[in-house]
Write an enzyme that holds these catalytic residues in place. Sequence first.
Site, PDB file in Angstrom:
ATOM      1  N   GLU A 121       3.643 -36.988  17.889  1.00  0.00           N
ATOM      2  CA  GLU A 121       5.080 -36.704  17.957  1.00  0.00           C
ATOM      3  C   GLU A 121       5.898 -37.991  17.998  1.00  0.00           C
ATOM      4  OE1 GLU A 121       7.929 -36.644  19.745  1.00  0.00           O
ATOM      5  OE2 GLU A 121       8.855 -34.876  18.891  1.00  0.00           O
ATOM      6  N   HIS A 126     -13.880 -44.012  39.801  1.00  0.00           N
ATOM      7  CA  HIS A 126     -15.151 -43.290  39.711  1.00  0.00           C
ATOM      8  C   HIS A 126     -16.341 -44.229  39.451  1.00  0.00           C
ATOM      9  CE1 HIS A 126     -12.682 -39.668  39.349  1.00  0.00           C
ATOM     10  NE2 HIS A 126     -13.766 -38.929  39.390  1.00  0.00           N
ATOM     11  N   ILE A 160      -2.016 -31.013  11.152  1.00  0.00           N
ATOM     12  CA  ILE A 160      -1.112 -29.956  11.624  1.00  0.00           C
ATOM     13  C   ILE A 160      -1.779 -29.091  12.702  1.00  0.00           C
ATOM     14  CG2 ILE A 160       0.431 -28.075  10.942  1.00  0.00           C
ATOM     15  CD1 ILE A 160       1.090 -30.985   9.814  1.00  0.00           C
TER      16      ILE A 160
HETATM   17  C1  LIG Z   1      -4.211 -34.502  16.939  1.00  0.00           C
HETATM   18  C2  LIG Z   1      -2.947 -34.636  16.161  1.00  0.00           C
HETATM   19  C3  LIG Z   1      -2.071 -33.558  16.059  1.00  0.00           C
HETATM   20  C4  LIG Z   1      -0.909 -33.663  15.293  1.00  0.00           C
HETATM   21  N1  LIG Z   1      -0.103 -32.559  15.124  1.00  0.00           N
HETATM   22  C5  LIG Z   1       0.937 -32.614  14.243  1.00  0.00           C
HETATM   23  C6  LIG Z   1       1.680 -31.424  13.917  1.00  0.00           C
HETATM   24  O1  LIG Z   1       1.437 -30.340  14.441  1.00  0.00           O
HETATM   25  N2  LIG Z   1       2.674 -31.534  12.987  1.00  0.00           N
HETATM   26  C7  LIG Z   1       2.983 -32.710  12.372  1.00  0.00           C
HETATM   27  O2  LIG Z   1       3.885 -32.727  11.532  1.00  0.00           O
HETATM   28  N3  LIG Z   1       2.292 -33.869  12.676  1.00  0.00           N
HETATM   29  C8  LIG Z   1       1.291 -33.829  13.593  1.00  0.00           C
HETATM   30  N4  LIG Z   1       0.571 -34.981  13.891  1.00  0.00           N
HETATM   31  C9  LIG Z   1       0.951 -36.238  13.264  1.00  0.00           C
HETATM   32  C10 LIG Z   1       1.508 -37.276  14.246  1.00  0.00           C
HETATM   33  O3  LIG Z   1       2.821 -36.950  14.618  1.00  0.00           O
HETATM   34  C11 LIG Z   1       1.394 -38.652  13.571  1.00  0.00           C
HETATM   35  O4  LIG Z   1       0.018 -38.982  13.584  1.00  0.00           O
HETATM   36  C12 LIG Z   1       2.195 -39.723  14.243  1.00  0.00           C
HETATM   37  O5  LIG Z   1       3.571 -39.483  14.079  1.00  0.00           O
HETATM   38  C13 LIG Z   1       1.871 -41.132  13.710  1.00  0.00           C
HETATM   39  O6  LIG Z   1       1.812 -41.149  12.313  1.00  0.00           O
HETATM   40  P1  LIG Z   1       0.523 -41.826  11.607  1.00  0.00           P
HETATM   41  O7  LIG Z   1      -0.678 -41.237  12.252  1.00  0.00           O
HETATM   42  O8  LIG Z   1       0.657 -41.656  10.155  1.00  0.00           O
HETATM   43  O9  LIG Z   1       0.600 -43.338  12.000  1.00  0.00           O
HETATM   44  P2  LIG Z   1       1.359 -44.499  11.167  1.00  0.00           P
HETATM   45  O10 LIG Z   1       2.761 -44.102  10.906  1.00  0.00           O
HETATM   46  O11 LIG Z   1       0.531 -44.903  10.013  1.00  0.00           O
HETATM   47  O12 LIG Z   1       1.365 -45.673  12.245  1.00  0.00           O
HETATM   48  C14 LIG Z   1       0.267 -46.565  12.426  1.00  0.00           C
HETATM   49  C15 LIG Z   1       0.700 -47.624  13.435  1.00  0.00           C
HETATM   50  O13 LIG Z   1       1.811 -48.376  12.902  1.00  0.00           O
HETATM   51  C16 LIG Z   1       2.888 -48.340  13.799  1.00  0.00           C
HETATM   52  N5  LIG Z   1       4.146 -48.342  13.041  1.00  0.00           N
HETATM   53  C17 LIG Z   1       4.488 -47.574  11.974  1.00  0.00           C
HETATM   54  N6  LIG Z   1       5.730 -47.866  11.570  1.00  0.00           N
HETATM   55  C18 LIG Z   1       6.199 -48.816  12.408  1.00  0.00           C
HETATM   56  C19 LIG Z   1       7.427 -49.537  12.520  1.00  0.00           C
HETATM   57  N7  LIG Z   1       8.442 -49.304  11.706  1.00  0.00           N
HETATM   58  N8  LIG Z   1       7.541 -50.455  13.507  1.00  0.00           N
HETATM   59  C20 LIG Z   1       6.526 -50.681  14.386  1.00  0.00           C
HETATM   60  N9  LIG Z   1       5.336 -50.043  14.325  1.00  0.00           N
HETATM   61  C21 LIG Z   1       5.180 -49.133  13.359  1.00  0.00           C
HETATM   62  C22 LIG Z   1       2.714 -47.051  14.587  1.00  0.00           C
HETATM   63  O14 LIG Z   1       3.412 -47.080  15.824  1.00  0.00           O
HETATM   64  C23 LIG Z   1       1.207 -47.029  14.751  1.00  0.00           C
HETATM   65  O15 LIG Z   1       0.845 -47.867  15.819  1.00  0.00           O
HETATM   66  C24 LIG Z   1      -0.588 -34.887  14.669  1.00  0.00           C
HETATM   67  C25 LIG Z   1      -1.455 -35.991  14.810  1.00  0.00           C
HETATM   68  C26 LIG Z   1      -2.621 -35.864  15.513  1.00  0.00           C
HETATM   69  C27 LIG Z   1      -3.535 -37.046  15.593  1.00  0.00           C
END
Ligand SMILES: Cc1cc2nc3c(=O)[nH]c(=O)nc-3n(C[C@H](O)[C@H](O)[C@H](O)COP(=O)(O)OP(=O)(O)OC[C@H]3O[C@@H](n4cnc5c(N)ncnc54)[C@H](O)[C@@H]3O)c2cc1C
Length: 383
Positions: free
Chosen positions: A366, A341, A157
């Site tokens: 997002e 670079h 978050i």
């Molecule tokens: C620095 C940072 C800041 C963030 N800030 C916030 C915030 O302020 N508030 C908040 O709520 N969240 C926040 N997030 C969370 C962010 O939105 C999620 O990390 C993102 O939505 C991906 O979810 P995950 O990391 O669980 O990946 P996963 O959902 O586990 O995905 C892993 C991989 O599988 C793929 N995948 C998953 N499902 C499918 C599907 N159905 N079909 C094809 N491919 C798929 C994804 O594209 C990805 O390549 C933040 C994340 C980071 C790293």
Amino acid sequence: MDFNLSTEQEMVRDLCRNFSKNEVVPIAEELDKTGQFPYEVWKKMGSLGICGIPFPEEYGGGGLDWLSMIIAIEEISRGDASIGAALLVSVTLPMNLLYTFGIEEQKQKWLIPLATGEKIGAFGLTEAQAGSDTSAIQTRAVLEENEWVINGTKQFITNAGLKHNSLVIIAAVTGEREKGRKKISNFIIPTGYGGYNFGQRYKKMGRKALEVRELIFDDCRVPKENILGNPEKGIAQFLMTLQTSRIGFAAHSVGLAQSIFDVSQAYAKEREQFGRPISKFQAIQFKLADMLMEIELSRLMVYKAAWQKDQGKNYFDTSTFAKIFASETAKRCADRGVQIHGGYGLMDEYPISRYWREVKFEEILEGTSEIQRLNIARRVLKL
Ligand SMILES: Cc1cc2nc3c(=O)[nH]c(=O)nc-3n(C[C@H](O)[C@H](O)[C@H](O)COP(=O)(O)OP(=O)(O)OC[C@H]3O[C@@H](n4cnc5c(N)ncnc54)[C@H](O)[C@@H]3O)c2cc1C
């Protein structure tokens, strides 16, 4: 069609561009080293009216349009990815939620300090088992007399835990619907409430100054009135708000890509090989031309999506196109920039190596590029 910016939009662009150049760019490298969010810079942005541009003046905002805000996010992000991301998250998610769905008392109490830049907001949807699959959230809120009792853990978050962070708006399960579907509502959780604790601050490959934390709710009790707007509409609320934040993220990518172009162009003109600047070589020129072309295409789609939002038109597709194309443009630009670079592109003394670490975030945060493509496909194919 009129592609000209209005006088106000140009003023916002110039104000933010100058601020970014004079106050943000000079500290960007230091932020990457120290990982400390620059509160003083945030305060200055607040005093210049940058933090609440699209909200009415009565709520501490600038009374301008979303396109102006999106241009501001682009320009600030051009200076530094952490500050740009903190801004876009605070404005497009918690502030946007409060303004669009909050009742008058909530706007008065929570929106005004955020819009004036006195405070910063956070938005908590993601959980360990609920990343792309937001419907899998487990955090629960139960009404006990006049209080909601919240239990669960949010992860990744942004902005939560900063010293000027006043609140996080979280999504939590409040019941069941037909066919076992969850009922989800959104809650305003003020910083410092009993039972609401910050977990670890994540160590990241870039955006070091961006505060990103785990949030733990352990019998956290908030007053009944801290539910946001209509309790039945929690999912619709955050889905609508995520559409706006997609434009914000896309603008952030455009800002980053532009700064990558700027430093790459300057380097290509200065670096000499075979007795002349490398900018004289067609292979380098083509890279720069492709960067500029893709940045401009991204910017056009970002501005169109913001304009559609301002016009009250549907911007689901354009915001999604903008998010995918601008984030992937930023990554391609960073690759080309490092290539231009040469060996120095891999050294920390040149900002391009930092940009290369920063851009990968764009395709994941997002909603990943895969999820954005799925959203387009589902809508077009009516799946
Ligand atoms: C620095 C940072 C800041 C963030 N800030 C916030 C915030 O302020 N508030 C908040 O709520 N969240 C926040 N997030 C969370 C962010 O939105 C999620 O990390 C993102 O939505 C991906 O979810 P995950 O990391 O669980 O990946 P996963 O959902 O586990 O995905 C892993 C991989 O599988 C793929 N995948 C998953 N499902 C499918 C599907 N159905 N079909 C094809 N491919 C798929 C994804 O594209 C990805 O390549 C933040 C994340 C980071 C790293």
